[in-house]
Design a protein around this motif. Structure first.
Motif, short mmCIF file in Angstrom:
data_model
loop_
_atom_site.label_atom_id
_atom_site.label_comp_id
_atom_site.label_asym_id
_atom_site.label_seq_id
_atom_site.Cartn_x
_atom_site.Cartn_y
_atom_site.Cartn_z
N LEU A 15 10.30 -10.94 19.73
CA LEU A 15 9.70 -9.71 20.21
C LEU A 15 10.40 -8.69 19.61
O LEU A 15 9.97 -7.63 19.55
N LEU A 16 11.91 -8.99 19.12
CA LEU A 16 12.62 -7.99 18.68
C LEU A 16 11.73 -7.38 17.20
O LEU A 16 11.86 -6.34 16.72
N TYR A 17 11.30 -8.41 16.39
CA TYR A 17 10.67 -8.31 15.05
C TYR A 17 9.53 -7.58 15.26
O TYR A 17 9.14 -6.86 14.60
N GLN A 18 8.68 -7.80 16.25
CA GLN A 18 7.45 -7.25 16.69
C GLN A 18 7.51 -5.81 16.92
O GLN A 18 6.86 -4.82 16.56
N GLY A 19 8.64 -5.54 17.91
CA GLY A 19 8.90 -4.15 18.21
C GLY A 19 9.69 -3.10 17.06
O GLY A 19 8.89 -2.13 16.82
N LEU A 20 10.40 -3.81 16.20
CA LEU A 20 10.70 -3.26 15.05
C LEU A 20 9.45 -2.85 13.99
O LEU A 20 9.32 -1.97 13.44
N GLN A 21 8.55 -3.74 14.03
CA GLN A 21 7.24 -3.60 13.07
C GLN A 21 6.40 -2.35 13.85
O GLN A 21 5.98 -1.67 12.74
N LEU A 22 6.31 -2.47 15.08
CA LEU A 22 5.49 -1.60 15.63
C LEU A 22 6.19 0.05 15.52
O LEU A 22 5.60 0.90 15.15
N ALA A 23 7.58 0.03 15.63
CA ALA A 23 8.18 0.94 15.49
C ALA A 23 8.08 1.56 13.91
O ALA A 23 7.85 2.97 13.83
N GLY A 24 8.03 0.67 13.13
CA GLY A 24 7.85 1.07 11.37
C GLY A 24 6.53 1.82 11.33
O GLY A 24 6.34 2.63 10.63
N ARG A 25 5.48 0.98 11.99
CA ARG A 25 4.22 1.46 11.99
C ARG A 25 4.04 2.79 12.45
O ARG A 25 3.25 3.67 11.83
N LYS A 26 4.50 3.29 13.56
CA LYS A 26 4.45 4.53 14.28
C LYS A 26 5.13 5.46 13.17
O LYS A 26 4.41 6.62 13.15
N GLN A 27 6.34 5.48 12.85
CA GLN A 27 6.97 6.30 12.02
C GLN A 27 6.22 6.46 10.81
O GLN A 27 5.98 7.58 10.38
N LEU A 28 5.55 5.58 10.02
CA LEU A 28 4.63 5.79 8.98
C LEU A 28 3.45 6.55 9.39
O LEU A 28 3.07 7.18 8.66
N ARG A 29 2.75 6.30 10.52
CA ARG A 29 1.66 6.91 11.12
C ARG A 29 2.06 8.48 11.31
O ARG A 29 1.29 9.44 10.76
#
Length: 97
Positions: free
Chosen positions: A46-60
């Motif tokens: 779940l932590l990895y998923q959260g980090l991935q989503l945060a990274g995608r949000k920042q990239l967007r």
């Protein structure tokens, strides 16, 4: 190495690696003998998923900012081109007078 770090390394190897058949079998044995391992693994996943989503949000957000800057530059260029076109039309008339 501290036991907690060894445990985290084991979980990361399982989640991020490509285990061989032997490693996958050993993982199943560890899950059977350590009931908390599945819970810890799910938390790490779940932590990895959260980090991935945060990274995608920042990239967007960064891409949206770049797009806005490029769109602003294009608007300024269109305005400048229109102004120059108007000056070019008026200039010959003004020189003839």
């Amino acid at each position: 190495m501290r036991p907690a770090l060894k445990r985290l390394q084991l979980i990361e190897r399982h989640l991020l690696g490509h285990p061989t058949a032997t490693e996958a079998a050993a993982w199943q044995v560890q899950l059977f003998t350590d009931p908390e391992l599945a819970t810890d693994t799910e938390a790490q996943h779940l932590l990895y998923q959260g980090l991935q989503l945060a990274g995608r949000k920042q990239l967007r957000q960064e891409l949206d900012l770049i797009h806005a800057q490029l769109a602003g530059t294009a608007r300024r260029q269109r305005w400048l081109q229109a102004a120059l076109h108007a000056v070019r039309r008026v200039l010959p008339q003004a020189l003839r007078r």
